[in-house]
Design an enzyme around this catalytic site. Structure first.
Site, PDB file in Angstrom:
ATOM      1  N   ALA A  94       0.805  -1.219   0.000  1.00  0.00           N
ATOM      2  CA  ALA A  94       0.000   0.000   0.000  1.00  0.00           C
ATOM      3  C   ALA A  94       0.836   1.266   0.000  1.00  0.00           C
ATOM      4  CB  ALA A  94      -0.932   0.005   1.210  1.00  0.00           C
ATOM      5  N   LYS A  95       2.087   1.174   0.485  1.00  0.00           N
ATOM      6  CA  LYS A  95       3.025   2.303   0.520  1.00  0.00           C
ATOM      7  C   LYS A  95       2.405   3.549   1.138  1.00  0.00           C
ATOM      8  CE  LYS A  95       5.781   0.770  -3.445  1.00  0.00           C
ATOM      9  NZ  LYS A  95       4.966  -0.362  -3.913  1.00  0.00           N
ATOM     10  N   ARG A  96       1.739   3.386   2.259  1.00  0.00           N
ATOM     11  CA  ARG A  96       1.108   4.519   2.915  1.00  0.00           C
ATOM     12  C   ARG A  96       2.125   5.327   3.713  1.00  0.00           C
ATOM     13  NH1 ARG A  96      -2.335   3.287  -0.474  1.00  0.00           N
ATOM     14  NH2 ARG A  96      -4.540   3.041   0.017  1.00  0.00           N
TER      15      ARG A  96
END
Length: 277
Positions: A94-96
């Site tokens: 998700a690379k949040r």
């Protein structure tokens, strides 16, 4: 429940050190004879779950589900649930990354108790490693893992990640060092639950010898990274590297048996090299 690091170590020891991606890119959907619709997305994901049920870790690329709005997220929720039911560790790509209450909300979604919560999630530290604290705390509370972007293989990343701080460290190295400190604070007896992401195609990588956690290494196969180049990457100890592959395997679809066979060949190659490290 054991921490994510311990579960990951057990899973890769039993099923091999390979992370398989579920990346329902529109071009792949078309090549599989599927429509770029929620129904096509669901069929693609169900085939991948069937093919990858005997592997250690599977990494759905969240963006390709998010593109379909709520219907895509519903497919992702079902996919995560099905993989976990099969005993597979799920890494949500998700690379949040954000700050304060917003980061806390992302943490609740991906590392808390929501239907999207996976065994681990990728995160971006480029608002400062400290901005990830809500995520790290939530992940620790729920025995989940976090893989923090450190050194990525995209050309644009170098302008930030190779910049140096006042001590002469690259930004990428500072992120690895911060993740190592988080693992020491966790106090895990074995593999820590805070990992980093380091691209397989990079010529220069941070020193990973003291990380104390796993290293996700994307880019094997279609992006040009080769399994044989992983041995001793950045001084990482044996058993800590988690090579990730997506298109190299997914191109073998849509037959689930062909997908599984392609994944097994790559898993066996990576396992052989790991054993020889």
């Amino acid at each position: 429940m054991p921490g994510f690091g311990a579960r990951l170590a057990d899973a890769t020891a039993a099923r091999g050190p390979l992370c398989l991606g579920i990346d329902p890119h529109p071009e792949l959907l078309a090549s599989w004879g599927l429509s770029a619709t929620p129904d096509g997305l669901a069929a693609f994901s169900e085939t991948c779950v069937t093919a990858f049920a005997d592997f250690a870790v599977v990494k759905p690329q969240v963006a390709f589900f998010e593109a379909y709005g709520s219907a895509g997220f519903a497919v992702l929720e079902r996919t995560i649930a099905a993989l976990r039911e099969a005993g597979v560790l799920v890494l949500a790509d998700a690379k949040r990354g954000d700050i304060g209450s917003t980061m806390a909300a992302y943490a609740a979604a991906w590392a808390g108790q929501s239907p999207l919560a996976a065994d681990a999630v990728t995160a971006s530290p480029y608002l400062g490693f400290g901005s990830l604290q809500p995520l790290l705390e939530t992940a620790a509370q729920h025995r989940r893992g976090v893989f923090v972007l450190a050194a990525t293989s995209n050309p644009e990343g170098a302008s930030v990640q190779r910049a140096q701080d006042a001590d002469g460290r690259t930004v990428a190295q500072a992120i690895v060092d911060a993740a190592a400190e988080a693992n020491r604070a966790e106090g895990a007896a074995g593999l820590g639950s805070i990992g980093v992401v380091v691209g397989a195609t990079l010529r220069e990588v941070p020193d990973l010898s003291a990380l104390g956690g796993p290293v996700l290494v994307p880019g094997i196969g279609a992006q040009g990274g080769r399994p044989e180049a992983l041995a001793g990457l950045g001084g990482a100890p044996a058993g800590t590297l988690l090579p990730a592959v997506s298109r190299e395997v997914l191109r073998a679809g849509p037959d689930a048996g062909a997908l599984r066979a392609a994944a097994e060949r790559l898993r066996d190659a990576v396992a052989y090299l790991a054993a020889a490290q």
